[in-house]
Design a protein around this motif. Structure first.
Motif, PDB file in Angstrom:
ATOM      1  N   TYR A  10       0.828  -1.200   0.000  1.00  0.00           N
ATOM      2  CA  TYR A  10       0.000   0.000   0.000  1.00  0.00           C
ATOM      3  C   TYR A  10       0.866   1.256   0.000  1.00  0.00           C
ATOM      4  N   THR A  11       0.299   2.335  -0.503  1.00  0.00           N
ATOM      5  CA  THR A  11       0.972   3.630  -0.441  1.00  0.00           C
ATOM      6  C   THR A  11       0.317   4.474   0.648  1.00  0.00           C
ATOM      7  N   LYS A  12       0.995   5.519   1.050  1.00  0.00           N
ATOM      8  CA  LYS A  12       0.446   6.426   2.058  1.00  0.00           C
ATOM      9  C   LYS A  12      -0.876   7.014   1.582  1.00  0.00           C
ATOM     10  N   GLU A  13      -0.978   7.316   0.300  1.00  0.00           N
ATOM     11  CA  GLU A  13      -2.209   7.898  -0.240  1.00  0.00           C
ATOM     12  C   GLU A  13      -3.382   6.916  -0.143  1.00  0.00           C
ATOM     13  N   GLU A  14      -3.090   5.629  -0.243  1.00  0.00           N
ATOM     14  CA  GLU A  14      -4.160   4.631  -0.190  1.00  0.00           C
ATOM     15  C   GLU A  14      -4.676   4.389   1.226  1.00  0.00           C
TER      16      GLU A  14
END
Length: 163
Positions: A10-14
Motif C-alpha cells: 500500500y501507499t500512504k495515499e491509499e
C-alpha cells in the motif's frame, strides 16, 4: 482474479498513513496493541481513506491500537468517540490535535447509547462516517442494534473478532 495486497504494497495515499508507520504501531509491544492482522487493517484503512471518513464511533478500545490508527487518518476537525468498559488507554488522547473522546461505559447498555447521542449533539455531529464494533464479542448484535442509527447513509460499519 483479484490478488490480495500485503500491507507493504500500500501507499500512504491509499491508507492515509505511511505503511512503515503502521508497521511501527504493530511493533511497539508496550504502547499500542492491535489484534487485527496487518493486511486486514490495511485493507480497511484503504476503504476508510477512499470514503474520507471524518467522524468515528469505536466500540472496544482495549489497548487503543485501532484508536491510534483512526486518529492517524481522520482530518484535523474529525472526532472519535471510543467506548470501552475498562480504561486501559496507553495513548494520551489529550495530546492529540483531534477531538478524541474516551467513554468508559458498557456498550451493551441503552444508557451508553444515550450518552453517545448527547456527545454527538454537543459536538454538532448528526451522523458518523464509520462505526467499528470490536467490543463485547458475544453481544455484537446488541451493539450493532444500539449504534447503527448513528451511521450516515453510505457510511461504513466494520466488525472484528465476532462470534
Amino acid at each position: 482474479m483479484n490478488q490480495i495486497k500485503k500491507m507493504e504494497d500500500y501507499t500512504k495515499e491509499e491508507i492515509g498513513i505511511n505503511p512503515n508507520d503502521l508497521e511501527a504501531i504493530f511493533a511497539i509491544d508496550d504502547y499500542h496493541f492491535l489484534s487485527q492482522t496487518r493486511n486486514e487493517l490495511a485493507w480497511l484503512m484503504e476503504n476508510l481513506v477512499k470514503n474520507k471518513i471524518k467522524n468515528v464511533i469505536e466500540i472496544g478500545t482495549q489497548f487503543d491500537g485501532t484508536l491510534k490508527v483512526w486518529e492517524s487518518i481522520i482530518p484535523q476537525d474529525g472526532t472519535i468517540i471510543s467506548i470501552d468498559k475498562e480504561s486501559r488507554l496507553k495513548f494520551d488522547i489529550a495530546q492529540s490535535p483531534k477531538n478524541l473522546i474516551f467513554l468508559q461505559a458498557n456498550s451493551l447498555k441503552k444508557e451508553t447509547k444515550e450518552i453517545v447521542k448527547e456527545i454527538l449533539k454537543n459536538c454538532k455531529i448528526e451522523k458518523v462516517d464509520f462505526l467499528f464494533i470490536d467490543g463485547s464479542h458475544e453481544g455484537t448484535q446488541i451493539e450493532f442494534e444500539l449504534f447503527k442509527d448513528f451511521v450516515k447513509d453510505g457510511g461504513i460499519i466494520a466488525f472484528h473478532d465476532i462470534q
